[in-house]
Scaffold this active site. Structure first.
Site, PDB file in Angstrom:
ATOM      1  N   HIS A 185      42.249  49.774  37.769  1.00  7.20           N
ATOM      2  CA  HIS A 185      43.138  49.489  36.635  1.00  7.20           C
ATOM      3  C   HIS A 185      42.303  49.000  35.462  1.00  7.20           C
ATOM      4  CE1 HIS A 185      46.520  47.872  34.337  1.00  7.20           C
ATOM      5  NE2 HIS A 185      47.268  48.636  35.088  1.00  7.20           N
ATOM      6  N   ASP A 200      50.769  52.180  41.780  1.00  6.43           N
ATOM      7  CA  ASP A 200      51.068  53.536  42.256  1.00  6.43           C
ATOM      8  C   ASP A 200      50.631  53.791  43.686  1.00  6.43           C
ATOM      9  OD1 ASP A 200      50.301  54.336  38.964  1.00  6.43           O
ATOM     10  OD2 ASP A 200      52.250  54.712  39.892  1.00  6.43           O
TER      11      ASP A 200
END
Ligand code: SDX
Length: 449
Positions: free
Chosen positions: A310, A367
């Site tokens: 991320h 996700d």
């Protein structure tokens, strides 16, 4: 750069000193306004991917990448996911405060009044190939709303902007359910305003006419929680897209439709679908987790551990923790095959103790586990990212409204550092020596229609 006083900083270019005013944050990184830079030095900053660059000040969402914190309007995501409904969180993001029971009921009623789509919209969807990717159809449908609701397009008119916000929240679930039903050739169901938002979305997506559907409250609560987890995430790629398009005072529908386009990318919202492809490939190829991790680490491959990493979180994504515990609870109860879940958990375990991932501070993101739950609920993989878009809707709306109401905001128009040819002049065709640069052949067999 040295601090000229407790607040500001000085940037020196040659013998020119430029003072940048410090913009204090209530939490997280302060900023420096570089407004005088170009005028005073003739230079610009260069920051591909905007890793170091804030595009705005915002009161909506706070993320601490190092501490794994996510708060909507100051409330920790864990408390909201545990105690709120998705509509409650949508209200919080858009209006800035948690609603009292009266406000929440009124908000729900306003939405319920507008869940129907214009009948012509159905023909709109039939214009697309039924197997076309739902994100492309959803993006078109949301943009198309501007043609049906022309009395809600002016972002500077508070009534119109609020109505457009309600219409988006009301009609996007119906749109997504229509898209899902068309893809499998089943009849569309009209919305039933006697049901709660997420419950009726599930009914429209999976229900059949004249069959009383009992919707599993466990599935409703689980999906409502997943929508909350996706509701906003400060200036991510799709939200920044919504803001950039909105900065031109494009209407809310066009701006959100642009955000849907950005979210469809596999590095962004498309990752939830990519994770399931990755897990299946590992299973079907009979790869061990260690063999796959080795492929990821071998830079000669372009293999990424999808659902990991991320830009901001360099610690656990707090949403991933909640999704994982939700998966632990719901997958067995939905009778889902745990094989892919087991592979996912083994991948996480292997990565978290592997120097490649540890050194790059790569952790599971939102996700990584969501696709497993969506699939257990019965959603096909192509519908995973539209579900992300449904969750992100209130965040996009809230961020767009903040932008429109921010007196310091101007049309977004980044500069560049030009590295191309300096001036040169036209020469006759016969004298041109350039090689044929159009080396791409028509290898892709694209239909001529
Ligand atoms: C979302 O911004 C948001 O908030 C987004 C989001 C939201 O709610 O809106 O949180 C939703 O988009 C989550 C991210 C979903 N995407 C994926 O899961 C795709 C896989 N992850 C990545 O491709 C990547 O981690 C990104 C895109 C998420 C972040 O990319 P960055 O910040 O540009 O990081 P990078 O590509 O520069 O990577 C830094 C290093 C590189 O290695 P080196 O060149 O230093 O050797 O880490 C490596 C990368 O190769 N790396 C990975 C990796 N992610 C980064 N290596 C293997 N697998 C990965 N997943």
């Amino acid at each position: 750069m040295t601090d000229t006083n407790a607040n500001n900083a000085t940037f020196t270019v040659g013998d020119t000193n430029v003072e940048f005013e410090r913009v204090s944050a209530t939490q997280g990184s302060d900023g420096f306004s570089i407004a005088p830079l170009l005028a005073k030095t003739g230079t610009v900053t260069l920051d591909p991917g905007f890793v170091n660059t804030a595009s705005c000040t915002s009161d909506i969402t706070y993320i601490s990448g190092s501490e794994g914190i996510l708060r909507y309007r100051g409330y920790p995501i864990e408390e909201l996911a545990e105690n709120c409904s998705f509509l409650e969180v949508a209200y919080l993001l858009i209006y800035g405060e948690l609603p009292n029971p009266t406000s929440l009921a009124a908000f729900g009623r306003r939405i319920n009044e507008h869940t129907l789509l214009h009948e012509d919209f159905k023909r709109f969807f039939t214009a697309f190939p039924s197997q076309g990717h739902p994100m492309a159809i959803l993006q078109s449908g949301i943009a198309g709303m501007a043609t049906y609701y022309e009395h809600t397009l002016d972002p500077k008119d508070e009534e119109q902007l609020d109505m457009a916000s309600i219409l988006l929240l009301a009609k996007v679930p119906t749109m997504i359910a229509y898209i899902a039903k068309r893809a499998i050739g089943l009849p569309l169901l009209y919305p039933d305003s006697s049901r709660y938002y997420t419950e009726d979305f599930i009914r429209m997506t999976f229900g059949l006419p004249y069959q009383g559907e009992e919707i599993d409250p466990l599935v409703v609560r689980a999906l409502d929680t997943l929508l909350i987890l996706h509701a906003d995430h400060e200036q991510n790629c799709s939200t920044s897209t919504v803001r950039l398009v909105g900065s031109a005072q494009a209407n809310l529908y066009s701006s959100v439709a642009s955000g849907v386009g950005a979210l469809s990318g596999p590095l962004h919202g498309g990752a939830n679908e990519a994770v399931m492809r990755m897990l299946r490939e590992i299973r079907d190829a009979g790869l061990t987790v260690d063999e796959f991790v080795s492929q990821v680490k071998d830079k000669k491959n372009s293999v990424r551990l999808m659902g990991f990493g991320h830009r901001v979180y360099k610690n656990f994504d707090p949403r991933a923790r909640i999704v994982k515990s939700l998966a632990d609870e719901i997958l067995p109860r939905l009778g889902s095959e745990n094989e892919l879940f087991d592979i996912a958990k083994s991948l996480e375990e292997a990565a978290l103790s592997d120097e490649y991932f540890v050194a790059r501070r790569l952790y599971p993101n939102v996700d990584f586990y969501t696709g497993l739950i969506y699939e257990a609920m019965g959603f096909p993989a192509k519908m995973f990212t539209p579900l992300f878009a449904l969750g992100r809707l209130p965040g996009w709306i809230a961020q767009y409204r903040e932008l429109i109401n921010d007196p310091t905001q101007r049309i977004g128009r980044p500069r560049q550092v030009y590295t191309g040819e300096t001036e040169r002049h036209w020469i006759p065709r016969e004298e041109r020596q350039t090689a044929d640069l159009l080396h791409l052949s028509d290898s892709l067999n694209v239909a001529k229609l």
